[in-house]
Design a protein around this motif. Structure first.
Motif, short mmCIF file in Angstrom:
data_model
loop_
_atom_site.label_atom_id
_atom_site.label_comp_id
_atom_site.label_asym_id
_atom_site.label_seq_id
_atom_site.Cartn_x
_atom_site.Cartn_y
_atom_site.Cartn_z
N PRO A 211 0.64 -1.22 -0.22
CA PRO A 211 0.09 -0.07 0.00
C PRO A 211 0.76 1.14 -0.08
CG PRO A 211 -0.75 -1.36 1.84
CD PRO A 211 0.68 -2.19 1.13
N CYS A 212 2.12 1.23 0.54
CA CYS A 212 3.00 2.40 0.72
C CYS A 212 3.24 2.72 -0.98
CB CYS A 212 4.12 2.21 1.30
SG CYS A 212 3.86 1.70 2.93
N HIS A 213 3.36 1.79 -2.03
CA HIS A 213 3.63 2.14 -3.28
C HIS A 213 2.43 1.77 -4.12
CE1 HIS A 213 7.84 2.26 -2.17
NE2 HIS A 213 7.48 1.16 -1.41
N PHE A 214 1.16 2.33 -3.60
CA PHE A 214 -0.13 2.53 -4.26
C PHE A 214 -0.59 0.96 -4.88
CE2 PHE A 214 0.53 7.21 -5.12
CZ PHE A 214 0.32 7.62 -3.68
N ASN A 215 -0.09 -0.02 -4.08
CA ASN A 215 -0.42 -1.45 -4.50
C ASN A 215 -0.28 -1.81 -6.03
OD1 ASN A 215 -1.52 -2.60 -2.11
ND2 ASN A 215 -3.26 -0.82 -2.28
N GLN A 216 1.07 -1.29 -6.41
CA GLN A 216 1.39 -1.57 -7.80
C GLN A 216 1.68 -3.32 -7.76
OE1 GLN A 216 4.20 1.49 -9.65
NE2 GLN A 216 4.34 2.24 -7.60
N PRO A 217 1.25 -3.82 -8.52
CA PRO A 217 1.35 -5.18 -8.51
C PRO A 217 2.60 -5.68 -8.36
CG PRO A 217 -0.35 -4.82 -10.21
CD PRO A 217 0.34 -3.37 -9.94
N ALA B 111 7.40 -9.05 -7.69
CA ALA B 111 8.99 -9.10 -7.82
C ALA B 111 9.56 -9.66 -6.72
CB ALA B 111 9.64 -8.09 -8.04
N PRO B 112 10.44 -10.70 -6.91
CA PRO B 112 11.02 -11.56 -5.53
C PRO B 112 11.68 -10.50 -4.58
CG PRO B 112 12.26 -11.95 -7.65
CD PRO B 112 11.19 -11.23 -7.99
N VAL B 113 12.51 -9.44 -5.11
CA VAL B 113 13.04 -8.48 -4.16
C VAL B 113 12.57 -6.79 -4.05
CG1 VAL B 113 15.39 -7.39 -3.68
CG2 VAL B 113 15.14 -9.95 -4.23
N LEU B 114 12.56 -6.48 -3.18
CA LEU B 114 12.12 -5.05 -2.99
C LEU B 114 13.53 -4.41 -2.32
CD1 LEU B 114 10.26 -2.48 -3.05
CD2 LEU B 114 9.21 -3.06 -1.06
N LEU B 115 13.87 -3.21 -2.84
CA LEU B 115 14.84 -2.48 -2.04
C LEU B 115 14.66 -1.23 -1.68
CD1 LEU B 115 18.16 -3.57 -4.48
CD2 LEU B 115 17.30 -4.75 -2.40
N THR B 116 14.82 -0.86 -0.55
CA THR B 116 14.39 0.62 -0.26
C THR B 116 15.99 1.03 0.35
OG1 THR B 116 12.34 -0.21 0.81
CG2 THR B 116 13.03 1.96 1.76
N PHE B 117 16.16 2.16 -0.19
CA PHE B 117 17.35 2.87 -0.24
C PHE B 117 17.22 4.06 0.60
CE2 PHE B 117 20.17 0.88 -3.26
CZ PHE B 117 19.28 0.12 -4.12
N CYS B 118 17.74 4.29 1.78
CA CYS B 118 17.54 5.23 2.83
C CYS B 118 18.62 6.04 3.01
CB CYS B 118 17.25 4.41 4.12
SG CYS B 118 16.14 3.13 3.99
N ALA B 119 18.40 7.22 3.10
CA ALA B 119 19.60 8.28 3.89
C ALA B 119 19.79 7.63 5.16
CB ALA B 119 18.88 9.83 3.67
N ASP B 120 21.07 7.58 5.63
CA ASP B 120 21.05 7.22 6.86
C ASP B 120 22.32 8.09 7.59
OD1 ASP B 120 22.09 5.71 8.91
OD2 ASP B 120 21.57 3.74 8.16
N ILE B 121 22.08 8.84 8.42
CA ILE B 121 23.12 9.49 9.17
C ILE B 121 23.26 8.89 10.46
CG2 ILE B 121 22.84 12.00 8.03
CD1 ILE B 121 21.32 12.71 10.69
N GLY C 95 8.84 5.87 -6.99
CA GLY C 95 9.16 7.24 -6.38
C GLY C 95 8.10 7.34 -5.11
N THR C 96 7.19 6.50 -5.17
CA THR C 96 6.38 6.53 -4.05
C THR C 96 6.82 6.28 -2.78
OG1 THR C 96 5.94 4.39 -4.80
CG2 THR C 96 4.19 5.51 -5.03
N ALA C 97 8.36 5.87 -2.47
CA ALA C 97 8.86 5.80 -1.39
C ALA C 97 8.69 7.37 -0.50
CB ALA C 97 10.32 5.50 -1.44
N PRO D 84 13.67 6.79 4.27
CA PRO D 84 13.59 6.37 2.89
C PRO D 84 13.97 7.42 1.84
CG PRO D 84 11.63 5.68 3.89
CD PRO D 84 12.29 6.57 4.66
N VAL D 85 14.34 7.14 0.71
CA VAL D 85 14.48 8.18 -0.43
C VAL D 85 14.00 7.67 -1.73
CG1 VAL D 85 16.48 9.57 0.66
CG2 VAL D 85 17.06 7.89 -0.71
N THR D 86 14.34 6.45 -2.08
CA THR D 86 13.62 5.67 -3.02
C THR D 86 13.58 4.42 -2.74
OG1 THR D 86 13.62 5.54 -5.53
CG2 THR D 86 15.75 5.37 -4.59
N ALA D 87 12.85 3.48 -3.61
CA ALA D 87 12.91 2.01 -3.47
C ALA D 87 12.81 1.70 -4.86
CB ALA D 87 11.52 1.66 -2.84
N MET D 88 13.06 0.28 -4.98
CA MET D 88 13.18 -0.39 -6.37
C MET D 88 12.64 -1.79 -6.27
SD MET D 88 16.92 -0.82 -8.05
CE MET D 88 17.36 0.88 -7.96
N VAL D 89 12.23 -2.41 -7.22
CA VAL D 89 11.77 -3.88 -7.16
C VAL D 89 12.69 -4.29 -8.26
CG1 VAL D 89 9.50 -3.96 -6.59
CG2 VAL D 89 9.85 -3.39 -8.94
#
Lengths: 248, 248
Positions: free
Chosen positions: B59-65, B70-80, B131-133, B152-157
Motif C-alpha cells: 500500500p505504501c507503493h499504491f499497490n502496484q502489482p 517481484a522477488p526483491v524489493l530494495l528500499t534505499f535510505c538516507a542514513d546519518i 518514487g512512491t517511497a 527512505p529516499v527511493t525504492a526499487m523492485v
C-alpha cells in the motif's frame, strides 16, 4: 560486476587531453537513459568547458585543482522549469514548485549523474563528484545563469586521469544492508564495521598529520564541522527558496 | 554506450523466479562501490524478500502489482545514524542531523541505487524505481523499523522480467543539456522538444483514454495533481523532521 562499477574511483588529477565531443555526447546521452520521475526528466546538465568559466566556478568548489585542470565540468541541476513551461504553454497548471518536486527532480538529476559517471569511465575517463555544489549553490546559480525552477544538486569533473588512483576502501557490504527490517547497530557492530579502516596505514597517517586520537574526530573536527554543516543547511535551503522550490 | 545503460527500461511485470542469493549480494556490493560523501557511506539498503513484508509495504507503493510480484524489493535510505553512532562512540560530536546532511545522505543513497539498478540488469534482471517511497515515507519507516537518522529516499523492485518492455522515449539530449550557461527555453524550443512525444501513437491513446486535449494536462490533472504534490511535500518534510533531519 560491471567493470566500470567495480573499478570506480574518484580521480583528482587530470591530463590536459580534451574529451572528444562525440565521447562527451555519449556521456550526456547515457545520462538521459536513467530512470526519471514519470519520464518527466526533471533535470538539466550544464556543461562547462570554457577555461574562464571553470575559473569562475573554481571557488564554488573550494578551488580544488581538478576543477580547472579537468577539461569538462558537469553541473547536474534539479529542473522543474522546463516541464512547467511546457505545462503552461499547453494550458495545464503545473504545481511543482514545492519540496516534493525539488526532491523528485534532484533524484532524476542524481540518477542521470551516476549514468554519466559510469559511461565516462567506460571511455577511459576519470571522474570526481563535487559535493560542494550544494555548499555554494547560490553562487553557482549566478555564474551559470540558472533561472527560477533550477538548482544545482551535484557536480562532476571529467577528464583523462594523470595518474593511477587506488580503489577506496568501503565498509563491509553487510554494514549497510538490512534484511527485512533495520537492525540497529550495537557498540560491538560499530567497532567491527569500522575496524579495518581504523587500523589502516592511511588512517594512522591521517591521525599523525591532524594530531587527533581517532578518525571520527577528523571527520567532526576537520572535514565536516558542525558550524559549517549548519551554514550549508541554511544556505542551501535559502537557495531552494530563492529558486522557487518552496513556493507552496 | 554501456549495454545496461542503453537498454535500461522500467519493468513492471515479473516472473516468480527468485533472485539467487549470490546475485543479490553482487547487486548490493555494486551499490557500495558508488561515490559517497567523504566516503562516509550515509545510506542503508533494506532488502525485502519476505512475502508478508512485501504485502505490508505494497500500500505504501499504491499497490502496484510489481511490489508483491517481484522477488526483491530494495528500499534505499538516507542514513546519518550509523555514522553518528560511530562518532559518539569515539568521543566525536556529530552534527549531521540537519538538511544539508539529509541531502548528502540522500545523494549517497541515490548513487548507490543506480549502481544497483545497472548491476541487476547486467544479471538479466529487470528493475523499477518506486518514487512512491517519499509519498508514504512515514509508513515505510514504521514497517521497516527505521530509527531516527534514517529515512527512505527511493525504492526499487528487482526480478526476472515476465515480458519484453519497450524502451521509453526521451526528450532529445540537447533538450536537457546547456553549454556554459543555462539557455532558457523559448516557446519554440518547448514545442520542438516535446514534438515527437506529443505526436506519438502512445500519446494519442492516452488522450483518448483520459478525455483530455493534451499530454501536459494528463500530467497536471491525472498523474501528478497539485493537491497531491503539496500533500507529499508536507508529509515528507514532516517525516524528515520526525526522523531527525531538521534538528538543527
Amino acid at each position: 560486476m560491471i567493470n566500470e562499477i567495480k573499478n570506480h574511483r574518484s580521480v583528482r588529477s587530470y591530463t590536459a587531453q580534451p574529451v572528444p565531443e562525440e565521447v562527451l555526447n555519449e556521456i550526456l546521452a547515457a545520462a538521459t537513459r536513467a530512470s526519471t520521475t514519470g519520464n518527466m526528466q526533471l533535470y538539466s546538465i550544464v556543461v562547462t568547458e570554457d577555461q574562464a568559466m571553470k575559473e569562475r566556478l573554481a571557488p564554488c568548489h573550494f578551488n580544488q585543482p581538478c576543477v580547472t585542470q579537468a577539461p569538462v565540468l558537469l553541473t547536474f541541476c534539479a529542473d522543474i522549469r522546463r516541464f512547467s513551461l511546457w505545462c503552461r504553454q499547453r494550458g495545464a497548471e503545473p504545481v511543482y514548485d514545492n519540496f516534493a518536486w525539488f526532491f523528485n527532480a534532484a533524484t532524476d538529476a542524481l540518477l542521470a549523474s551516476q549514468n554519466a559517471a559510469l559511461e565516462a569511465e567506460a571511455h577511459g575517463l576519470g571522474i570526481c563528484y563535487l559535493g560542494t555544489a550544494i555548499y555554494t549553490a547560490s553562487r553557482i546559480c549566478d555564474i551559470l545563469s540558472l533561472p527560477e525552477g533550477v538548482v544545482p544538486v551535484t557536480a562532476m569533473v571529467v577528464g583523462y586521469p594523470a595518474a593511477d588512483t587506488p580503489l577506496t576502501d568501503r565498509l563491509p557490504v553487510d554494514a549497510v544492508v538490512h534484511r527485512e527490517t533495520y537492525k540497529d547497530y550495537t557498540p560491538g557492530d560499530i567497532d567491527r564495521i569500522w575496524h579495518e579502516r581504523e587500523c589502516s596505514r592511511e588512517t594512522a597517517g591521517l591521525l599523525e598529520a591532524n594530531g587527533l586520537p581517532n578518525l571520527a574526530r577528523i571527520f567532526t573536527e576537520r572535514r565536516y564541522k558542525g558550524e559549517d554543516n549548519l551554514a550549508i543547511s541554511r544556505s542551501y535551503l535559502e537557495c531552494l527558496k530563492k529558486q522557487g522550490f518552496f513556493n507552496q
